[in-house]
Design a protein around this motif. Structure first.
Motif, PDB file in Angstrom:
ATOM      1  N   PHE A   3      -9.805   2.960   2.217  1.00  0.00           N
ATOM      2  CA  PHE A   3      -9.764   3.768   3.198  1.00  0.00           C
ATOM      3  C   PHE A   3     -10.259   4.852   3.009  1.00  0.00           C
ATOM      4  N   GLY A   4     -10.964   5.515   4.129  1.00  0.00           N
ATOM      5  CA  GLY A   4     -11.370   6.932   4.022  1.00  0.00           C
ATOM      6  C   GLY A   4     -10.333   7.767   4.364  1.00  0.00           C
ATOM      7  N   PRO A   5     -10.510   9.009   4.166  1.00  0.00           N
ATOM      8  CA  PRO A   5      -9.654  10.173   4.330  1.00  0.00           C
ATOM      9  C   PRO A   5      -8.871  10.378   5.847  1.00  0.00           C
ATOM     10  N   GLY A   6      -9.674   9.766   6.761  1.00  0.00           N
ATOM     11  CA  GLY A   6      -9.317   9.840   8.001  1.00  0.00           C
ATOM     12  C   GLY A   6      -9.933  11.187   8.604  1.00  0.00           C
TER      13      GLY A   6
ATOM     14  N   LEU B 248      -8.713   6.205  11.169  1.00  0.00           N
ATOM     15  CA  LEU B 248      -8.930   5.803   9.543  1.00  0.00           C
ATOM     16  C   LEU B 248     -10.115   4.663   9.780  1.00  0.00           C
TER      17      LEU B 248
ATOM     18  N   TYR C 161       0.739  -1.271   0.058  1.00  0.00           N
ATOM     19  CA  TYR C 161      -0.040   0.198   0.049  1.00  0.00           C
ATOM     20  C   TYR C 161       0.905   1.182   0.240  1.00  0.00           C
TER      21      TYR C 161
ATOM     22  N   GLU D  33      -4.512   9.000   3.628  1.00  0.00           N
ATOM     23  CA  GLU D  33      -4.989   7.515   3.847  1.00  0.00           C
ATOM     24  C   GLU D  33      -4.084   6.453   2.952  1.00  0.00           C
ATOM     25  N   PRO D  34      -3.959   5.396   3.308  1.00  0.00           N
ATOM     26  CA  PRO D  34      -3.249   4.307   2.638  1.00  0.00           C
ATOM     27  C   PRO D  34      -4.210   3.961   1.406  1.00  0.00           C
TER      28      PRO D  34
ATOM     29  N   GLN E 139      -4.029   5.577  13.761  1.00  0.00           N
ATOM     30  CA  GLN E 139      -2.566   5.678  13.340  1.00  0.00           C
ATOM     31  C   GLN E 139      -2.013   6.786  13.894  1.00  0.00           C
TER      32      GLN E 139
ATOM     33  N   GLN F  11       1.126   5.329   1.047  1.00  0.00           N
ATOM     34  CA  GLN F  11       0.505   6.350   1.858  1.00  0.00           C
ATOM     35  C   GLN F  11       1.158   7.586   1.647  1.00  0.00           C
TER      36      GLN F  11
END
Lengths: 110, 113
Positions: B104-107, B90, A36, A43-44, B37, A38
């Motif tokens: 994933f979403g943007p967080g 996340l 992945y 986001e990853p 994270q 990042q």
């Protein structure tokens, strides 16, 4: 022993260079492998899956060595836009989810 | 065309003041995840849902709770945030199982004052 280990870097390379990252995993029962990407404060996102026979996607080549339990990512002709953190990710049967490494930071300079 | 949406993108809360982070998805994926994270660290899985089936990681503090009222939405509740809970949170989804690609979403970046 950490489940997924990566050199955190940073790897500083000039544009056009070839750079390789390695990742080791501790569980021999691991069955699926991914890289992945990042970007900073983002986001990853899946870069590519890693198959036993090795696979290539443009400038990116991923390889898996099950005997030694490591995965590699090779980036050819580095671009400025390749600057990011590359996360090694492993799926192990019985764990039901992915395990992420801490990532390797790549900085490509002009 | 956002597929995994998180709100808010930035959240500031006070020490001990409950906070709720939200996640929604348009992918109709079966599995949803919450990760924490911190800087220069791997995403740390807090919990995940297979449909309505909740799975808590063994080392997730009791301070963290989650709800998934339907397929599309998932919430992370932090009951009494401490300074150590400041992080990026996340949300991710995968189609059917844990080995599928995660989106994933943007967080949400949480700051605790």
């Amino acid at each position: 022993r950490k489940e997924v280990e990566q050199d955190p870097g940073p790897f500083n390379v000039p544009e056009g260079a070839t750079v390789a990252f390695n990742c080791t995993y501790s569980n021999s029962a691991s069955q699926s492998f991914f890289w992945y990407r990042q970007d900073c404060r983002k986001e990853p996102k899946l870069l590519m899956s890693v198959y036993s026979s090795g696979n290539e996607d443009g400038r990116f080549t991923a390889q898996l060595n099950r005997a030694s339990q490591y995965i590699s990512l090779l980036i050819r002709d580095s671009k400025l836009s390749d600057s990011a953190t590359y996360l090694c990710v492993v799926y192990t049967s019985g764990y039901s989810t992915l395990t992420f490494g801490k990532g390797t930071m790549l900085l490509v300079s002009p | 065309d956002a597929m995994v949406i998180q709100n808010p993108r930035y959240q500031v809360t006070q020490f001990g003041k409950p906070v709720t982070l939200s996640c929604s998805q348009t992918l109709n994926h079966n599995v949803m995840y919450w990760y924490q994270q911190k800087s220069s660290q791997a995403p740390k899985l807090l919990f995940h849902y297979y449909d309505k089936d909740f799975n808590n990681e063994a080392d997730t503090p009791d301070n963290f709770q989650s709800r998934r009222p339907n397929t599309s939405f998932c919430f992370l509740d932090i009951r009494s945030p401490g300074l150590g809970d400041a992080a990026m949170y996340l949300c991710a989804t995968s189609r059917l199982s844990g080995k599928d690609t995660q989106y994933f979403g943007p967080g949400t970046r949480l700051t605790v004052l």
